[in-house]
Scaffold this motif. Structure first.
Motif, PDB file in Angstrom:
ATOM      1  N   THR A   1      36.877  -1.326 -59.449  1.00  0.00           N
ATOM      2  CA  THR A   1      36.439   0.043 -59.714  1.00  0.00           C
ATOM      3  C   THR A   1      36.391   0.317 -61.206  1.00  0.00           C
ATOM      4  O   THR A   1      35.507   1.046 -61.690  1.00  0.00           O
ATOM      5  CB  THR A   1      37.383   1.045 -59.018  1.00  0.00           C
ATOM      6  N   LEU A   2      37.329  -0.273 -61.946  1.00  0.00           N
ATOM      7  CA  LEU A   2      37.355  -0.103 -63.398  1.00  0.00           C
ATOM      8  C   LEU A   2      36.368  -1.018 -64.113  1.00  0.00           C
ATOM      9  O   LEU A   2      36.239  -0.955 -65.337  1.00  0.00           O
ATOM     10  CB  LEU A   2      38.774  -0.357 -63.919  1.00  0.00           C
ATOM     11  N   GLY A   3      35.682  -1.887 -63.352  1.00  0.00           N
ATOM     12  CA  GLY A   3      34.649  -2.734 -63.927  1.00  0.00           C
ATOM     13  C   GLY A   3      35.078  -4.152 -64.226  1.00  0.00           C
ATOM     14  O   GLY A   3      34.361  -4.881 -64.921  1.00  0.00           O
ATOM     15  N   TYR A   4      36.216  -4.590 -63.679  1.00  0.00           N
ATOM     16  CA  TYR A   4      36.737  -5.921 -63.987  1.00  0.00           C
ATOM     17  C   TYR A   4      36.731  -6.799 -62.741  1.00  0.00           C
ATOM     18  O   TYR A   4      37.507  -6.588 -61.807  1.00  0.00           O
ATOM     19  CB  TYR A   4      38.164  -5.822 -64.532  1.00  0.00           C
ATOM     20  N   GLU A   5      35.868  -7.804 -62.734  1.00  0.00           N
ATOM     21  CA  GLU A   5      35.841  -8.769 -61.636  1.00  0.00           C
ATOM     22  C   GLU A   5      36.901  -9.851 -61.820  1.00  0.00           C
ATOM     23  O   GLU A   5      37.413 -10.416 -60.855  1.00  0.00           O
ATOM     24  CB  GLU A   5      34.454  -9.411 -61.532  1.00  0.00           C
ATOM     25  N   HIS A   6      37.202 -10.163 -63.075  1.00  0.00           N
ATOM     26  CA  HIS A   6      38.188 -11.190 -63.411  1.00  0.00           C
ATOM     27  C   HIS A   6      39.203 -10.562 -64.369  1.00  0.00           C
ATOM     28  O   HIS A   6      38.821  -9.843 -65.303  1.00  0.00           O
ATOM     29  CB  HIS A   6      37.531 -12.408 -64.063  1.00  0.00           C
ATOM     30  N   PHE A   7      40.476 -10.864 -64.168  1.00  0.00           N
ATOM     31  CA  PHE A   7      41.505 -10.228 -64.986  1.00  0.00           C
ATOM     32  C   PHE A   7      42.793 -11.039 -64.911  1.00  0.00           C
ATOM     33  O   PHE A   7      43.024 -11.804 -63.971  1.00  0.00           O
ATOM     34  CB  PHE A   7      41.759  -8.795 -64.503  1.00  0.00           C
ATOM     35  N   PHE A   8      43.613 -10.878 -65.923  1.00  0.00           N
ATOM     36  CA  PHE A   8      44.966 -11.427 -65.912  1.00  0.00           C
ATOM     37  C   PHE A   8      45.893 -10.451 -65.191  1.00  0.00           C
ATOM     38  O   PHE A   8      45.621  -9.250 -65.118  1.00  0.00           O
ATOM     39  CB  PHE A   8      45.478 -11.638 -67.340  1.00  0.00           C
ATOM     40  N   VAL A   9      47.004 -10.971 -64.682  1.00  0.00           N
ATOM     41  CA  VAL A   9      47.974 -10.094 -64.024  1.00  0.00           C
ATOM     42  C   VAL A   9      49.381 -10.600 -64.308  1.00  0.00           C
ATOM     43  O   VAL A   9      49.639 -11.799 -64.309  1.00  0.00           O
ATOM     44  CB  VAL A   9      47.711 -10.001 -62.495  1.00  0.00           C
ATOM     45  N   ALA A  10      50.281  -9.657 -64.589  1.00  0.00           N
ATOM     46  CA  ALA A  10      51.701  -9.959 -64.747  1.00  0.00           C
ATOM     47  C   ALA A  10      52.474  -8.977 -63.878  1.00  0.00           C
ATOM     48  O   ALA A  10      52.178  -7.779 -63.867  1.00  0.00           O
ATOM     49  CB  ALA A  10      52.137  -9.839 -66.209  1.00  0.00           C
ATOM     50  N   GLY A  11      53.454  -9.480 -63.143  1.00  0.00           N
ATOM     51  CA  GLY A  11      54.215  -8.618 -62.258  1.00  0.00           C
ATOM     52  C   GLY A  11      55.699  -8.883 -62.343  1.00  0.00           C
ATOM     53  O   GLY A  11      56.132 -10.038 -62.408  1.00  0.00           O
ATOM     54  N   HIS A  12      56.456  -7.796 -62.343  1.00  0.00           N
ATOM     55  CA  HIS A  12      57.915  -7.874 -62.345  1.00  0.00           C
ATOM     56  C   HIS A  12      58.433  -7.493 -60.969  1.00  0.00           C
ATOM     57  O   HIS A  12      57.951  -6.551 -60.352  1.00  0.00           O
ATOM     58  CB  HIS A  12      58.496  -6.921 -63.397  1.00  0.00           C
ATOM     59  N   ASP A  13      59.421  -8.250 -60.454  1.00  0.00           N
ATOM     60  CA  ASP A  13      60.093  -7.887 -59.213  1.00  0.00           C
ATOM     61  C   ASP A  13      59.047  -7.744 -58.098  1.00  0.00           C
ATOM     62  O   ASP A  13      58.277  -8.667 -57.859  1.00  0.00           O
ATOM     63  CB  ASP A  13      60.913  -6.612 -59.446  1.00  0.00           C
ATOM     64  N   ARG A  14      58.996  -6.612 -57.382  1.00  0.00           N
ATOM     65  CA  ARG A  14      58.037  -6.464 -56.280  1.00  0.00           C
ATOM     66  C   ARG A  14      56.604  -6.637 -56.771  1.00  0.00           C
ATOM     67  O   ARG A  14      55.745  -7.161 -56.055  1.00  0.00           O
ATOM     68  CB  ARG A  14      58.183  -5.094 -55.607  1.00  0.00           C
TER      69      ARG A  14
END
Length: 301
Positions: A99-112
């Motif tokens: 929706t924000l226009g990003y088909e490819h992106f990095f992701v970082a997640g903490h805990d859950r």
């Protein structure tokens, strides 16, 4: 954002984006490649406020509240807990980024949020070239390794996963006391000193709301049931994480409950690197400089 709470992200945009029929409250800012940052329990997007300014110099940051947490809308409780499964949450995060226009992106997640992050990489590998997980092991590994010592350390996994409404009523009797005990007990110093007053104010506000207490419990009920089943199916079918993966954990954190967290992640991902940082469970707040540097280097390489 509620006007009487401090703005911890000056200059960042505030948006509510509809994804999977859930309104996701987000803070967005910075420039460069898109980086989705996902918080854990019992927190919200404000966990990133100390490292966001540095990361925003290199990346466009998207920091949502997970469904039911913070100021995102609250999916209904159900017998299957499906709305709180990491598969459904991951699908929602992918829809958010599209929706924000990003088909490819990095992701970082903490805990859950780390569990949503690796599920996103497993289910939608084409969207996530790189991901980072902070102070977790995969959900099925936690359950399969649960013994007396580990069970005492992560007792909340079993408590929060109890049937509705038992844990909700227990927490609601003294929500701030429960929240502050939980936060302090997972830090290296066993106190609240690493958390800014503004961050605590935000967290105390939403954590006391009954429907959000229930949402958090549903998150853990999903972890004990449908999330475990999804993980086991991936392991049984030989499905691995194809993205490049960075695993970070506190040298006094929860993931250190096993001798070698990196060895565990190697069974899930052939392209993994990682190390411990000098802190407990809350890397972005206990070791903000080290965490920001590690994420910046990994996602810029």
């Amino acid at each position: 954002m509620k006007s009487d709470l401090p703005d911890l992200f000056p200059g960042f945009e505030t948006r509510v984006v509809q994804a999977n029929q859930t309104g996701l409250f987000c803070r967005i800012g910075g420039s460069g490649p898109p980086l989705l940052l996902l918080h854990g329990y019992p927190q919200s997007h404000v966990i990133w406020h100390e490292i966001a300014p540095e990361l925003a110099e290199h990346f466009t940051l998207v920091m949502p509240d997970l469904p039911g947490y913070g100021m995102s809308s609250v999916p209904a409780v159900s017998a299957t807990h499906e709305a709180y499964s990491k598969r459904v949450m991951a699908s929602g995060m992918r829809e958010l980024m599209r929706t924000l226009g990003y088909e490819h992106f990095f992701v970082a997640g903490h805990d859950r949020g780390g569990r949503v992050a690796y599920r996103l990489a497993l289910d939608h590998p084409e969207s996530v070239p790189r991901l980072a997980v902070l102070d977790i092991l995969p959900t099925s590994d936690y359950w399969d390794r649960l013994d007396r010592a580990f069970g005492l350390k992560v007792y909340h996994w079993m408590f929060l996963a109890q049937p509705f409404p038992f844990p909700e009523k227990m927490i609601a009797a003294a929500p701030v006391r429960y929240l502050e005990h939980t936060l302090a007990s997972w830090t290296a110093n066993k106190n609240l000193d690493c958390f800014t007053q503004g961050a605590l104010d935000h967290t105390r506000r939403w954590f006391c709301e009954p429907d959000r207490i229930s949402a958090c419990c549903e998150d853990y009920r999903a972890g004990a049931t449908i999330d475990y089943e999804h993980d086991r199916a991936d392991q049984d079918n030989g499905n691995t994480i194809r993205s490049e993966l960075l695993a970070l954990w506190g040298n006094k954190g929860i993931a250190m409950s096993v001798d070698d967290p990196l060895a565990v992640w190697r069974t899930w991902c052939p392209h993994v690197q990682g190390r411990s940082l000098p802190c407990g469970h809350f890397l972005p707040e206990e070791a903000p400089k080290e965490t920001a540097a590690a994420l910046r280097v990994f996602f810029s390489d």
